[in-house]
Design a protein around this motif. Sequence first.
Motif, PDB file in Angstrom:
ATOM      1  N   LEU A 208      12.910   3.036  -5.504  1.00  0.00           N
ATOM      2  CA  LEU A 208      11.849   2.041  -5.360  1.00  0.00           C
ATOM      3  C   LEU A 208      12.225   0.763  -6.082  1.00  0.00           C
ATOM      4  O   LEU A 208      12.744   0.791  -7.161  1.00  0.00           O
TER       5      LEU A 208
ATOM      6  N   LYS B 299       0.686  -6.649  -0.370  1.00  0.00           N
ATOM      7  CA  LYS B 299       0.034  -5.638  -1.193  1.00  0.00           C
ATOM      8  C   LYS B 299       1.034  -4.553  -1.595  1.00  0.00           C
ATOM      9  O   LYS B 299       1.031  -4.063  -2.716  1.00  0.00           O
ATOM     10  N   MET B 300       1.906  -4.201  -0.662  1.00  0.00           N
ATOM     11  CA  MET B 300       2.908  -3.170  -0.936  1.00  0.00           C
ATOM     12  C   MET B 300       3.896  -3.673  -1.983  1.00  0.00           C
ATOM     13  O   MET B 300       4.306  -2.939  -2.874  1.00  0.00           O
TER      14      MET B 300
ATOM     15  N   ASN C 295       2.678  -3.328  -5.284  1.00  0.00           N
ATOM     16  CA  ASN C 295       2.722  -1.940  -5.722  1.00  0.00           C
ATOM     17  C   ASN C 295       4.156  -1.466  -5.977  1.00  0.00           C
ATOM     18  O   ASN C 295       4.408  -0.277  -6.105  1.00  0.00           O
ATOM     19  N   GLY C 296       5.064  -2.385  -5.987  1.00  0.00           N
ATOM     20  CA  GLY C 296       6.425  -2.055  -6.359  1.00  0.00           C
ATOM     21  C   GLY C 296       7.314  -1.623  -5.218  1.00  0.00           C
ATOM     22  O   GLY C 296       8.411  -1.111  -5.439  1.00  0.00           O
ATOM     23  N   ILE C 297       6.859  -1.790  -3.989  1.00  0.00           N
ATOM     24  CA  ILE C 297       7.716  -1.427  -2.862  1.00  0.00           C
ATOM     25  C   ILE C 297       8.570  -2.634  -2.502  1.00  0.00           C
ATOM     26  O   ILE C 297       8.076  -3.748  -2.376  1.00  0.00           O
TER      27      ILE C 297
ATOM     28  N   ILE D 153      -1.043   2.632   1.554  1.00  0.00           N
ATOM     29  CA  ILE D 153      -0.029   2.207   0.585  1.00  0.00           C
ATOM     30  C   ILE D 153       0.217   3.308  -0.457  1.00  0.00           C
ATOM     31  O   ILE D 153       1.369   3.623  -0.780  1.00  0.00           O
TER      32      ILE D 153
ATOM     33  N   LEU E  21      10.093  -1.311   6.608  1.00  0.00           N
ATOM     34  CA  LEU E  21       9.736  -0.041   5.977  1.00  0.00           C
ATOM     35  C   LEU E  21      10.649   1.086   6.430  1.00  0.00           C
ATOM     36  O   LEU E  21      10.942   2.018   5.689  1.00  0.00           O
TER      37      LEU E  21
ATOM     38  N   TYR F 182       2.118   6.105   1.086  1.00  0.00           N
ATOM     39  CA  TYR F 182       3.490   5.689   1.359  1.00  0.00           C
ATOM     40  C   TYR F 182       4.322   5.788   0.085  1.00  0.00           C
ATOM     41  O   TYR F 182       5.431   6.338   0.094  1.00  0.00           O
ATOM     42  N   LEU F 183       3.733   5.288  -1.023  1.00  0.00           N
ATOM     43  CA  LEU F 183       4.425   5.362  -2.307  1.00  0.00           C
ATOM     44  C   LEU F 183       4.783   6.808  -2.639  1.00  0.00           C
ATOM     45  O   LEU F 183       5.900   7.114  -3.022  1.00  0.00           O
TER      46      LEU F 183
ATOM     47  N   LEU G  52       7.017   5.261  11.050  1.00  0.00           N
ATOM     48  CA  LEU G  52       7.646   5.953   9.936  1.00  0.00           C
ATOM     49  C   LEU G  52       7.877   7.426  10.268  1.00  0.00           C
ATOM     50  O   LEU G  52       8.871   8.020   9.855  1.00  0.00           O
TER      51      LEU G  52
END
Lengths: 272, 273, 292
Positions: free
Chosen positions: C292, A248-249, A252-254, C278, A270, C281-282, C261
């Motif tokens: 990114l 999923k991340m 979202n572009g991660i 999420i 991460l 986090y972004l 984190l």
Amino acid sequence: MSLISLKDVKFSYDKTNPAVDGVSFNVEKGEYIAVIGHNGSGKSTLARLINGLLSPDEGEIYVDDIKVGDKKTVFEVRKRVGVVFQNPDNQLVASIVEDDVAFGPENLGIPRKEIGERIDFALDAVGMQDFRKSSPTRLSGGQKQRVAIAGVLALKPQILILDESTAMLDPKGRKEVLSVVKKLNKEQAVTVLAITHYMEEVVDADRVIVLDSGKIVMQDTPREIFKREKELKEIGLELPLASYIANKMRKNGIELPEGVLTEQELSEALCK
Amino acid sequence: MKEMTFGQYYPTNSPVHKMNASVKILLVIAYIVAVFMVDYYHFLGLLACLFAIVIATVIARVPFGRMLKSIKGVIFLVVFSAVLQVFFNKQGTPLWEGGFITDEGLLTAGFITMRIVLIVLGASLLTLTTSPVELADGIEFLLYPLKYIKFPVHEFALIMSIALRFIPTLLEETDRIIKAQKARGANFESGNIFKRAKALIPVLIPLLISSFRRADELADAMDARCYAGSKVRTKYKKTTFGLGDLFGLLFFAGLIVGVVYLNGFYLYPYLVA
Amino acid sequence: MQIVAKDLTYIYSEKSKSLAVRAVDGVTLTIDEGEFFGIVGRTGSGKSTFVQHLNGLIKVGKDKGSLKIGEFDLTDKDCDFMALRSKVGMVFQYPEAQLFAETVFDDVAFGLKNFYPELSPEETTERVKTALTLVGLNYEEVKEKSPFELSGGQKRRVAIAGVIVTRPEVLVLDEPAAGLDPVGKRDFIRLLKELHKTFVKTIIIVSHDMNLVSENCSRAVVFDKGKIALSGTPKEIFSDAKKVAELGLDLPVTAKLTNDLKDKGIIIDSDLTTDDFIQKYLRAVKDKGGAL
């Protein structure tokens, strides 16, 4: 030759709808195999076929070069293939732990002294020696399943089949059982065939077999299997939660590596 | 709850607990025979039996309170038979002119009461000092000779031990199903007997279905562990015969001799004199 | 209906000194109408005993605190427990074990007939139909079937229909997803969320699955030895990893990641649902100017 080998095995309970529909695979000594599939995909039938509780309609199964399904060899097969079932309450025979563990060896006609040694070995292996004289009704679910494993180990099997043995346990019980099984696989070289629908239990396996409608649809390492999210979803399966979040991340572009399996791996990726 | 126990096993480490279960069953039978061998109104014989059971209880380190509790269960029977004797026994001489209570009625009532109490005490000492599993093993051992007339002793014993093993599980399950149906408005407490019987259907059917499922799974689990009946089977549990067993045998043999001896003394004349 | 427990205590085998267990020990807790509430804790922590009080399966003992649910005062001797049970539905673990009737219809109607014997056949049919539809089953297809010929997941839905058929305002579920396969589990949680939009105003789930709690519950409590050890939103509860471990629980994956984190200096202030985690986090990475 492989320790277990299935060749085009078919089985049906009602002679019309196949529960296992042309399955072939081999298992080598010492492997840890996970079998996944949604409820009704045929995975529990597979366990019953391999130790001769059911006989295939078609195809052949060999365990340690012995043909499964012959009346003459049935005990030779069952001695080699131990099965731990789902419900801890429905597989313990005796009211005292050590008597229950003794049940298998007693059936084989093993002399008393050796039964005692086997009980010692089996209870030590699952860490339940302290409960030797206890009544199973007083044990937790995880402890009961460890006793069930001991009851199977007392037959000195080469193969241990877990037929959704953790499905009815709380997280603590599940961890207890899994760590015992992993230890047996590593230290005693017991070959393990773990049938489950907890994806988290699959990630440490050497190989995953995915069943759908009685057929093998995938067979690979966990990392490769869980890269195929869409296909898994189509057959009623999901990713381990960590893989799901990672995917999923990524959507979202991660930036994350493919094939993340565990919390640990996701966390490390991460935190980089 | 998990703590649920059934039967009334009272575990201590006494010599009586360590005795062979088969021997204990035989001794209780011997003891009951002794109680019945005491002739009517020979209270000395009954006292000897009481003495024997008290000594056994002390050795077993079972509290007397626990023993007396077991009498509670038969109190109705005791009172009923005593009342019957007191009011309806027409033999013997009336206690007062024209009275309907006779001396013999009273004595019989007392005698029967003591007899029932003594038998119950003996049986409870057995169940208090022997776990259900040991009892089942003991019975199996005693039934062993029946094998020669093709009685399936092993299968019988296995059925007994599996039943014992599953009683707590099924009790727990019954409790769960009753609660679930109560939550759906089922009422088990009021109404006449037919209504109540009908109210049990939603409990009994699920219980029956789950028992069949359990039996099925258990059969699979037993098969998977190489069960094949009694053909080649060995037994892990040893049947032992120790000093305690020998002592017990002698003790109760002594009791029977004592009872026979005491039957020679007829106390009644002294009692009314 | 608001649930208010004050100093609620329950002791098993109270008369026996050696066996007495304080299963619930002075629990004070308010659950508001409309909550999706989680009750967690290790096996034997007292959570099952507590929830069985909520519809009077276990009665509040004398001097054992008080419990009020909406209008119902469960400490009151004259409390109408039948009326209460029709308003507070209870779904036990593996609820399919309570199915008994010959047809799905009869089984679902069982509770309805117990609570409302005066209901007309038309009304009964209507309500059974609504209940079965709500749990995602096709009424016409299943009504005449034996509940025992259905699949595991369907059986569970029928069992839930048999509870919600009385239109309870509060629904308590013990380990609702146990034994379901992954997709069955996901569908089932979705069903609960749908139910939460209907007459079922409050949902209380008892669970060992921390991910399920963090993903779905507005608030939760952690039971330990009969007492409430932690309470609050999932975020508040899972903020103290050490304490959570002491209580014998795992952290949800999102909470674990948040902690890891944090050690690296990245603060993520999410409500611990996957989506929010999420997003946050972004944002956190963007704020840090990370690539990114």
